[in-house]
Design a protein around this motif. Structure first.
Motif, mmCIF file in Angstrom:
data_model
loop_
_atom_site.group_PDB
_atom_site.id
_atom_site.type_symbol
_atom_site.label_atom_id
_atom_site.label_comp_id
_atom_site.label_asym_id
_atom_site.label_seq_id
_atom_site.Cartn_x
_atom_site.Cartn_y
_atom_site.Cartn_z
ATOM 1 N N ILE A 73 0.718 -1.067 -0.088
ATOM 2 C CA ILE A 73 -0.004 0.193 0.250
ATOM 3 C C ILE A 73 1.272 1.376 0.185
ATOM 4 O O ILE A 73 0.607 2.507 -0.776
ATOM 5 N N GLN A 74 2.109 0.832 0.859
ATOM 6 C CA GLN A 74 2.707 2.895 1.059
ATOM 7 C C GLN A 74 3.374 2.651 -0.513
ATOM 8 O O GLN A 74 3.332 3.190 -0.856
ATOM 9 N N ALA A 75 4.269 1.173 -1.002
ATOM 10 C CA ALA A 75 4.376 1.218 -1.545
ATOM 11 C C ALA A 75 4.398 2.080 -3.091
ATOM 12 O O ALA A 75 4.898 2.965 -4.081
ATOM 13 N N GLN A 76 2.619 2.319 -3.454
ATOM 14 C CA GLN A 76 2.155 2.124 -4.183
ATOM 15 C C GLN A 76 1.836 3.989 -4.168
ATOM 16 O O GLN A 76 1.214 4.439 -4.912
ATOM 17 N N ILE A 77 1.072 4.420 -3.254
ATOM 18 C CA ILE A 77 0.601 5.514 -3.120
ATOM 19 C C ILE A 77 1.320 6.895 -3.038
ATOM 20 O O ILE A 77 1.400 7.621 -4.018
ATOM 21 N N VAL A 78 2.814 5.840 -3.454
ATOM 22 C CA VAL A 78 4.099 7.317 -3.171
ATOM 23 C C VAL A 78 4.447 6.900 -4.358
ATOM 24 O O VAL A 78 5.492 8.420 -5.368
ATOM 25 N N GLU A 79 3.911 6.569 -5.752
ATOM 26 C CA GLU A 79 4.592 6.068 -6.699
ATOM 27 C C GLU A 79 4.409 7.266 -7.576
ATOM 28 O O GLU A 79 5.219 7.780 -8.075
ATOM 29 N N THR A 80 3.032 8.431 -7.528
ATOM 30 C CA THR A 80 2.870 9.307 -8.278
ATOM 31 C C THR A 80 4.568 10.591 -7.943
ATOM 32 O O THR A 80 4.423 10.914 -9.276
ATOM 33 N N TYR A 81 4.239 10.538 -7.022
ATOM 34 C CA TYR A 81 4.895 11.134 -6.805
ATOM 35 C C TYR A 81 6.577 11.390 -6.720
ATOM 36 O O TYR A 81 7.233 12.252 -6.900
ATOM 37 N N LEU A 82 6.977 9.704 -6.376
ATOM 38 C CA LEU A 82 8.224 9.445 -7.163
ATOM 39 C C LEU A 82 8.682 10.304 -8.364
ATOM 40 O O LEU A 82 10.105 10.357 -8.684
ATOM 41 N N ILE A 83 7.893 9.039 -9.034
ATOM 42 C CA ILE A 83 7.737 10.122 -10.503
ATOM 43 C C ILE A 83 8.308 10.535 -11.119
ATOM 44 O O ILE A 83 8.842 11.691 -11.912
ATOM 45 N N ASN A 84 7.221 11.707 -10.239
ATOM 46 C CA ASN A 84 7.045 13.349 -10.825
ATOM 47 C C ASN A 84 8.549 14.126 -10.221
ATOM 48 O O ASN A 84 9.300 14.616 -11.069
ATOM 49 N N THR A 85 8.511 13.662 -9.261
ATOM 50 C CA THR A 85 10.027 14.405 -8.339
ATOM 51 C C THR A 85 11.722 13.905 -9.010
ATOM 52 O O THR A 85 12.190 14.756 -9.408
ATOM 53 N N VAL A 86 11.477 12.852 -9.547
ATOM 54 C CA VAL A 86 13.230 12.483 -9.743
ATOM 55 C C VAL A 86 13.639 12.699 -11.641
ATOM 56 O O VAL A 86 13.310 12.567 -11.825
ATOM 57 N N GLY A 87 10.890 12.232 -12.063
ATOM 58 C CA GLY A 87 11.079 12.688 -13.411
ATOM 59 C C GLY A 87 12.240 14.114 -13.807
ATOM 60 O O GLY A 87 12.822 14.479 -14.740
ATOM 61 N N VAL A 88 11.032 14.523 -13.239
ATOM 62 C CA VAL A 88 11.399 16.398 -13.840
ATOM 63 C C VAL A 88 12.786 17.011 -13.072
ATOM 64 O O VAL A 88 13.438 17.580 -14.252
ATOM 65 N N SER A 89 13.845 16.288 -12.033
ATOM 66 C CA SER A 89 14.792 17.371 -11.911
ATOM 67 C C SER A 89 16.403 16.103 -11.999
ATOM 68 O O SER A 89 16.706 16.601 -13.018
ATOM 69 N N SER A 90 15.604 14.997 -13.041
ATOM 70 C CA SER A 90 17.071 14.166 -13.624
ATOM 71 C C SER A 90 16.552 14.439 -15.413
ATOM 72 O O SER A 90 17.448 14.711 -15.954
ATOM 73 N N LEU A 91 15.035 15.009 -15.574
ATOM 74 C CA LEU A 91 15.138 15.597 -16.975
ATOM 75 C C LEU A 91 15.465 16.808 -17.244
ATOM 76 O O LEU A 91 16.324 17.497 -18.417
ATOM 77 N N LEU A 92 15.770 17.530 -16.312
ATOM 78 C CA LEU A 92 16.445 18.940 -15.973
ATOM 79 C C LEU A 92 17.581 19.386 -16.167
ATOM 80 O O LEU A 92 18.787 19.530 -16.840
ATOM 81 N N ALA A 93 18.337 17.762 -15.719
ATOM 82 C CA ALA A 93 20.233 17.768 -14.693
ATOM 83 C C ALA A 93 20.257 17.510 -16.655
ATOM 84 O O ALA A 93 21.933 17.703 -17.091
ATOM 85 N N THR A 94 19.612 16.484 -16.889
ATOM 86 C CA THR A 94 20.227 15.983 -18.084
ATOM 87 C C THR A 94 20.670 16.798 -19.588
ATOM 88 O O THR A 94 21.267 17.305 -19.626
ATOM 89 N N LYS A 95 19.589 17.660 -19.451
ATOM 90 C CA LYS A 95 19.174 18.693 -20.559
ATOM 91 C C LYS A 95 20.002 19.580 -19.597
ATOM 92 O O LYS A 95 21.159 20.250 -21.028
ATOM 93 N N ALA A 96 20.788 19.905 -18.521
ATOM 94 C CA ALA A 96 22.014 21.488 -18.289
ATOM 95 C C ALA A 96 23.061 20.864 -18.840
ATOM 96 O O ALA A 96 23.991 21.122 -19.749
ATOM 97 N N ALA A 97 23.245 19.549 -18.614
ATOM 98 C CA ALA A 97 24.457 18.387 -19.035
ATOM 99 C C ALA A 97 24.736 19.027 -20.334
ATOM 100 O O ALA A 97 26.290 18.614 -20.791
ATOM 101 N N ARG A 98 24.185 18.808 -21.059
ATOM 102 C CA ARG A 98 23.724 18.540 -22.076
ATOM 103 C C ARG A 98 25.235 20.388 -23.167
ATOM 104 O O ARG A 98 25.058 20.469 -23.715
#
Lengths: 442, 442
Positions: free
Chosen positions: A118-143
């Motif tokens: 139950i815990q692992a499921q509920i945090v899905e949206t937040y984890l994808i959103n947060t790691v997703g946008v941070s990594s997306l932008l770090a990757t773009k910046a590295a380029r």
């Protein structure tokens, strides 16, 4: 150090809660492991891990307030027992993850959560959103950092990021990726990132003349003045800046630079360089900003622009050529059963995993193996490290400076052929024999 | 009603503060008017105004805390007098703006601020960011609503928005633009937007069999069950859902729908429709979600897909084909002087403005005129209305439902030729003779 506040556990997709209610109803709350990874992206040869600090902070604080439970009750969707369960819920799971500043590739888990289902499921949206946008932008910046080929790059994107959270995230992610500064004052305050900024066209137009505006600014900021010279006519602006630069010289001060913000940057930068040099101001730097991204930086440098530092804004701040990562969070094990989803060509690797990196003698990255969590592969370094145990962070997280250094070290070790802006050579990632055999069995 | 908290006045580009220091030093603090507008965008024929409520809230609360002033002092960039001025600063200006839910076009001011120069300058970054992302996402959502041609559309984007603020903004902006619901639970709590959601693949894989998962879910949510049928094999999933649907029928309940999330949607939706119909379940709806955007919706409907409602996610949530608007904020008047920037083909209209819209007898939009603030043009409606006076909101803001209704009314009145997804016909926008004459004089 603090992020914009965690929006709380209701920052989630409704289906996380309806599924959780389903699990609760059937007493399905075995420990489950979910894997967070990016499927391939046609425009990216590598990704930069970021966002972990924010995730660990949020998971540590994760709980439903009484007010949130009351509101959920009022929706009429959930029964009393389930809501009572939610009201006492804390995150009690384990997290293993790549450190921020690691470089990762498609299909490699960047983070795995093992927690009651139950815990692992509920945090899905937040984890994808947060790691997703941070990594997306770090990757773009590295380029962008790669394309700037050693010249400083400054984040000017704040006004056009997709909202305030993204505006904070891009400043931090870009700094991790090697940007030298940001225009975002709040990011300077919260994280100590160097802040940078000069003037806009409105400043120049607020004065009766351009020269008057330049003088006013230079008097007030004699150690850091960069004058924006394209409000009316760029070459005349350069001449006006040269006059101000020389009068500063007489007072024992030095004009730091001029900034170009429009026009043909190769031609203009060369003409402006000549005007400044002819005026005896060869130390005055030329900054440029004008809707740049990594492709523009590469073209300008190849074209012979005489630009000393770049301000990079909107296109970097929204990762305009690739504004999202296909980051997903898939259950790979529940109870003692390894699981996977197989449908329509989207394949997920079952089982708890580890990513093993092989290094050359000089440190260079040779290739990765996605293996089983417990495997040990000779001569490789495991990249996923435990960061939370039973819901508690395991020791202090690295500082932002440490993360930035880690990325810089890693980036040096990644061969340039994988960093090409277009058609990068694929980095070798294989699946270990044991993990492959597990897939056959599942 | 509350937004994610206003990040405060340090959520700004450093140059806003250094320019403000320059103005302060020269006692340049006359009232200035700044105009917020979008330059043209090749992929957008119209824009939907949104974000005003959030801006008014933030301007009302605008002030520097002691801690913020202390930190600015520690940067060593600003002198004591300027910081003392900042510490007492409130927003005391006037704002005229288009209501949220208005439709606007390139070059038309959507908002104008008239305030002492320093205030008007410092809020630039925040205004562009907030109105920019809200309008960007409302515009993208409107395109999806148009493409869905009357079928309900639900916002599923939360996990891949660019951060938490964008995740909240997209739910609100999409609702304004006519989406029927969102998966974002927090948006349901804060704004009363209908929430929607069912299950993910992980739910199905958490059970021993797909049918078991479906039964568990249908028992728990007998009035709102939508079963995800593509975890293993979509057609077998449809048959399993039909079994569950018929057993619900026997209990006097009804399966609401099934959801497709991958594969060839035209073919699958028709096959699934047949399976459901053959099982006597013609009332069971088919929902679909699978990386959709407005282009995909248009193709699917044209291709004969039998889909009753769409979940639209990532591509809408980041406005993937146009991830930013070129929204800018330009000084157009300071003191008694109208001003403009003219450089390298980027022209700004000087002077305080109004946008006048001409309607046909049936309400249809005929064309707009950008004129001077004080003009009155016969038979037109002025779109910019005063919303703040001397720093105070002028009366209550419209509710979200009112904004949504306003947009729906407006959208009906905009001819379909301007709504085409590609190559829309340009909507006629002219400049009034008086405003044109003013440009000549400046």
């Amino acid at each position: 150090m603090s992020f914009p506040e965690f929006p709380g556990p209701l920052f989630t997709d409704l289906y996380e809660l309806t599924m959780a209610a389903g699990y609760f109803d059937r007493q399905l709350d075995d420990t489950a492991t979910f894997s967070l990874f990016v499927r391939s992206h046609p425009k990216r040869g590598y990704y930069v891990a970021a966002g972990l600090q924010e995730v660990v902070d949020a998971l540590t604080r994760f709980h439903f307030s009484d007010e949130e439970i009351d509101w959920l009750q009022q929706t009429g969707r959930f029964n009393r027992d389930f809501l009572a369960h939610l009201s006492t819920l804390r995150f009690t799971g384990d997290v293993i993850a790549m450190a921020e500043g690691e470089i990762f590739f498609s299909d490699e888990p960047v983070l795995e959560v093992s927690a009651p289902l139950i815990q692992a499921q509920i945090v899905e949206t937040y984890l994808i959103n947060t790691v997703g946008v941070s990594s997306l932008l770090a990757t773009k910046a590295a380029r962008c950092v790669h394309a700037a080929a050693g010249r400083p790059v400054v984040d000017f994107s704040l006004r056009r990021t997709q909202g305030s959270h993204a505006g904070m995230t891009v400043a931090r992610s870009a700094y991790i990726a090697g940007f030298s500064a940001t225009s975002n004052v709040l990011a300077g305050k919260i994280w100590g990132i160097p802040i940078s900024g000069t003037m806009a066209h409105s400043f120049v137009t607020a004065f009766e003349s351009e020269t008057e505006a330049f003088e006013a600014y230079a008097n007030l900021f004699p150690d850091s003045a960069v004058l924006l010279i394209d409000t009316y006519d760029t070459l005349q602006g350069a001449r006006n800046a040269a006059i101000v630069g020389n009068s500063m010289k007489k007072k024992g001060k030095a004009l730091l630079g001029v900034r170009l913000d429009s026009g043909d940057m190769v031609t203009l930068s060369r003409q402006v360089r000549r005007i400044l040099d002819d005026a005896g101001l060869s130390d005055v730097k030329i900054f440029a900003s004008s809707g740049f991204d990594e492709y523009a930086l590469e073209r300008l440098i190849a074209g012979g622009a005489r630009i000393d530092a770049f301000g990079v804004g909107t296109r970097m701040g929204v990762s305009a050529d690739a504004p999202y990562l296909d980051m997903i969070y898939k259950m790979v094990r529940v109870g003692k059963r390894d699981v996977r989803k197989v449908s329509e060509g989207k394949i997920t690797l079952a089982g708890e995993k580890q990513v093993f990196r092989q290094h050359a003698d000089d440190g260079g990255f040779l290739g990765d193996t996605i293996g089983m969590r417990g495997e040990s592969l000779n001569g490789t370094t495991p990249l996923l490290r435990p960061v939370m145990e039973k819901g508690r962070p395991m020791g202090p997280m690295p500082t932002l400076e440490e993360i930035r250094s880690r990325f810089a070290r890693n980036f040096e070790r990644l061969d340039n052929c994988h960093k090409r802006l277009s058609n990068p050579e694929p980095y070798p990632v294989r699946v270990s024999d044991r993990l492959a055999a597990l897939q056959e069995r599942v």
